[in-house]
Design a protein around this motif. Structure first.
Motif, PDB file in Angstrom:
ATOM      1  N   ILE A 175     -25.812  20.625   3.994  1.00  0.00           N
ATOM      2  CA  ILE A 175     -24.373  20.455   4.196  1.00  0.00           C
ATOM      3  C   ILE A 175     -24.068  19.061   4.732  1.00  0.00           C
ATOM      4  O   ILE A 175     -23.133  18.394   4.267  1.00  0.00           O
ATOM      5  CB  ILE A 175     -23.832  21.549   5.136  1.00  0.00           C
ATOM      6  N   ALA A 176     -24.861  18.602   5.694  1.00  0.00           N
ATOM      7  CA  ALA A 176     -24.640  17.257   6.245  1.00  0.00           C
ATOM      8  C   ALA A 176     -24.826  16.199   5.167  1.00  0.00           C
ATOM      9  O   ALA A 176     -24.057  15.219   5.105  1.00  0.00           O
ATOM     10  CB  ALA A 176     -25.590  17.008   7.414  1.00  0.00           C
ATOM     11  N   TRP A 177     -25.824  16.377   4.294  1.00  0.00           N
ATOM     12  CA  TRP A 177     -26.043  15.391   3.240  1.00  0.00           C
ATOM     13  C   TRP A 177     -24.932  15.419   2.187  1.00  0.00           C
ATOM     14  O   TRP A 177     -24.521  14.374   1.677  1.00  0.00           O
ATOM     15  CB  TRP A 177     -27.414  15.608   2.590  1.00  0.00           C
ATOM     16  N   ILE A 178     -24.442  16.583   1.871  1.00  0.00           N
ATOM     17  CA  ILE A 178     -23.321  16.664   0.925  1.00  0.00           C
ATOM     18  C   ILE A 178     -22.104  15.961   1.502  1.00  0.00           C
ATOM     19  O   ILE A 178     -21.426  15.189   0.814  1.00  0.00           O
ATOM     20  CB  ILE A 178     -23.008  18.133   0.581  1.00  0.00           C
ATOM     21  N   ASP A 179     -21.824  16.207   2.782  1.00  0.00           N
ATOM     22  CA  ASP A 179     -20.693  15.527   3.422  1.00  0.00           C
ATOM     23  C   ASP A 179     -20.902  14.017   3.413  1.00  0.00           C
ATOM     24  O   ASP A 179     -19.960  13.252   3.194  1.00  0.00           O
ATOM     25  CB  ASP A 179     -20.518  16.030   4.856  1.00  0.00           C
ATOM     26  N   MET A 181     -22.429  12.255   1.218  1.00  0.00           N
ATOM     27  CA  MET A 181     -22.276  11.732  -0.140  1.00  0.00           C
ATOM     28  C   MET A 181     -20.891  12.020  -0.731  1.00  0.00           C
ATOM     29  O   MET A 181     -20.695  11.888  -1.943  1.00  0.00           O
ATOM     30  CB  MET A 181     -23.356  12.299  -1.052  1.00  0.00           C
ATOM     31  N   ALA A 182     -19.953  12.389   0.079  1.00  0.00           N
ATOM     32  CA  ALA A 182     -18.594  12.679  -0.405  1.00  0.00           C
ATOM     33  C   ALA A 182     -18.052  11.499  -1.203  1.00  0.00           C
ATOM     34  O   ALA A 182     -18.150  10.341  -0.776  1.00  0.00           O
ATOM     35  CB  ALA A 182     -17.669  12.974   0.774  1.00  0.00           C
ATOM     36  N   GLY A 183     -17.515  11.794  -2.384  1.00  0.00           N
ATOM     37  CA  GLY A 183     -16.982  10.771  -3.259  1.00  0.00           C
ATOM     38  C   GLY A 183     -18.044   9.996  -4.011  1.00  0.00           C
ATOM     39  O   GLY A 183     -17.718   9.091  -4.794  1.00  0.00           O
ATOM     40  N   ARG A 184     -19.304  10.363  -3.800  1.00  0.00           N
ATOM     41  CA  ARG A 184     -20.422   9.631  -4.415  1.00  0.00           C
ATOM     42  C   ARG A 184     -21.366  10.596  -5.139  1.00  0.00           C
ATOM     43  O   ARG A 184     -22.521  10.287  -5.361  1.00  0.00           O
ATOM     44  CB  ARG A 184     -21.171   8.864  -3.315  1.00  0.00           C
ATOM     45  N   MET A 185     -20.857  11.772  -5.520  1.00  0.00           N
ATOM     46  CA  MET A 185     -21.744  12.778  -6.105  1.00  0.00           C
ATOM     47  C   MET A 185     -20.993  13.624  -7.138  1.00  0.00           C
ATOM     48  O   MET A 185     -20.401  14.648  -6.811  1.00  0.00           O
ATOM     49  CB  MET A 185     -22.331  13.673  -5.012  1.00  0.00           C
ATOM     50  N   PRO A 186     -21.028  13.231  -8.416  1.00  0.00           N
ATOM     51  CA  PRO A 186     -20.352  14.025  -9.441  1.00  0.00           C
ATOM     52  C   PRO A 186     -21.080  15.319  -9.776  1.00  0.00           C
ATOM     53  O   PRO A 186     -20.462  16.298 -10.195  1.00  0.00           O
ATOM     54  CB  PRO A 186     -20.313  13.092 -10.654  1.00  0.00           C
ATOM     55  N   LEU A 222     -21.146  25.326  -0.631  1.00  0.00           N
ATOM     56  CA  LEU A 222     -20.079  25.230  -1.632  1.00  0.00           C
ATOM     57  C   LEU A 222     -18.798  24.670  -1.021  1.00  0.00           C
ATOM     58  O   LEU A 222     -18.075  23.908  -1.681  1.00  0.00           O
ATOM     59  CB  LEU A 222     -19.827  26.589  -2.270  1.00  0.00           C
ATOM     60  N   GLU A 223     -18.517  25.015   0.216  1.00  0.00           N
ATOM     61  CA  GLU A 223     -17.358  24.425   0.894  1.00  0.00           C
ATOM     62  C   GLU A 223     -17.531  22.917   1.034  1.00  0.00           C
ATOM     63  O   GLU A 223     -16.586  22.142   0.828  1.00  0.00           O
ATOM     64  CB  GLU A 223     -17.162  25.076   2.266  1.00  0.00           C
ATOM     65  N   ALA A 224     -18.742  22.492   1.385  1.00  0.00           N
ATOM     66  CA  ALA A 224     -19.011  21.053   1.509  1.00  0.00           C
ATOM     67  C   ALA A 224     -18.878  20.362   0.157  1.00  0.00           C
ATOM     68  O   ALA A 224     -18.366  19.236   0.070  1.00  0.00           O
ATOM     69  CB  ALA A 224     -20.406  20.833   2.091  1.00  0.00           C
ATOM     70  N   CYS A 225     -19.327  21.027  -0.910  1.00  0.00           N
ATOM     71  CA  CYS A 225     -19.187  20.450  -2.255  1.00  0.00           C
ATOM     72  C   CYS A 225     -17.726  20.240  -2.617  1.00  0.00           C
ATOM     73  O   CYS A 225     -17.367  19.230  -3.245  1.00  0.00           O
ATOM     74  CB  CYS A 225     -19.865  21.353  -3.287  1.00  0.00           C
ATOM     75  N   GLN A 226     -16.893  21.179  -2.238  1.00  0.00           N
ATOM     76  CA  GLN A 226     -15.456  21.026  -2.497  1.00  0.00           C
ATOM     77  C   GLN A 226     -14.904  19.820  -1.753  1.00  0.00           C
ATOM     78  O   GLN A 226     -14.149  19.021  -2.304  1.00  0.00           O
ATOM     79  CB  GLN A 226     -14.713  22.296  -2.068  1.00  0.00           C
ATOM     80  N   ARG A 227     -15.311  19.669  -0.492  1.00  0.00           N
ATOM     81  CA  ARG A 227     -14.859  18.504   0.289  1.00  0.00           C
ATOM     82  C   ARG A 227     -15.351  17.209  -0.331  1.00  0.00           C
ATOM     83  O   ARG A 227     -14.661  16.186  -0.289  1.00  0.00           O
ATOM     84  CB  ARG A 227     -15.381  18.600   1.730  1.00  0.00           C
TER      85      ARG A 227
END
Length: 261
Positions: A175-179, A181-186, A222-227
């Motif tokens: 979750i921390a890594w997804i956050d 990479m926000a805006g940098r992970m299609p 999945l919540e982090a992916c949405q963010r």
């Protein structure tokens, strides 16, 4: 989560995509499960146009790929033409070369190479992403290799294709890594982690599992992916405990139940 898109990473069924006939039958099965999008990876030498035609015939679009580093360095124009044929914007690599993995200098050197590849692909209207495993969590001077790599690469040219299992395997926080990479992970790779009993040891074995069948916090993931603005959620399972098509189906059903479309 109705705007998100589930994809099947074809590496999961790599043993069933070696010939034209097998590829066609496999794409029929993928569509029958419910997937409408695939990531092309580790398929046989059956021709780019054939792959496109078979995917079209089964109502499947190609969201992204895994391409070898050597191919990108030696024939990037061919890679660009391939992705234009497939109407696919996202190019990724499955990891960095072995010779770059054991030192800080190696990570820095490959970061420079990745910047060059990514800039060239960006000029052609494509994106370039890096897929992690767990070796990137070795630390150099208190900083993990993955931290170093993404700090050293230009976010305009090098994006992330994080893998939830491998982050956890390396001791990271998905979750921390997804956050981060926000805006940098299609595209993200989704696989779960389960502990299995080991007849030869008192300690259980760590193993890959279908999404929702293991111990990872997928509601939070999945919540982090949405963010983070993830566009495609690619289900991948390198090693399956059952028929890989059934594994893809279990993950598909579980993710649909979690709200993904």
């Amino acid at each position: 989560m109705s705007q998100s898109v589930l994809a099947a990473q074809l590496f999961t069924i790599r043993d069933f995509t070696k010939t034209r006939a097998d590829f066609a039958e496999s794409m029929r099965k993928i569509r029958e499960i419910g997937y409408s999008v695939v990531q092309v990876s580790s398929v046989g030498d059956i021709g780019d146009a054939v792959i496109k035609d078979i995917c079209d015939d089964n109502g499947l679009s190609i969201c992204n790929t895994h391409v070898g580093v050597d191919q990108l360095l030696d024939d990037i124009d061919g890679v660009i033409a391939q992705h234009e044929l497939w109407d696919c914007r996202h190019v990724a690599i499955g990891g960095m070369p072995l010779e770059n993995r054991d030192s800080e200098a190696g990570f820095r050197s490959f970061a420079a190479i990745a910047n060059g590849i990514g800039e060239r692909l960006a000029d052609a209207g494509l994106t370039f992403s890096y897929h992690n495993h767990s070796f990137e969590f070795v630390k150099f001077g208190g900083r993990s290799g993955l931290d170093l790599f993404f700090d050293e690469t230009d976010p305009r040219y090098v994006l992330a294709e994080l893998d939830t299992y491998w982050i956890q395997h390396g001791g990271g926080d998905p979750i921390a890594w997804i956050d981060r990479m926000a805006g940098r992970m299609p595209v993200i790779h989704l696989k779960d982690m389960v502990m299995l009993p080991d007849d030869k040891s008192p300690r259980p074995l760590q193993a890959m599992a279908e999404v929702g069948e293991g111990n990872l916090n997928f509601p939070g993931i999945l919540e982090a992916c949405q963010r983070a603005g993830v566009e495609f959620y690619a289900v991948e399972q390198d090693i399956c405990q059952r028929d890989p098509f059934e594994s893809l189906a279990i993950s598909y059903r579980n993710l649909r139940a979690m709200g993904l479309a």
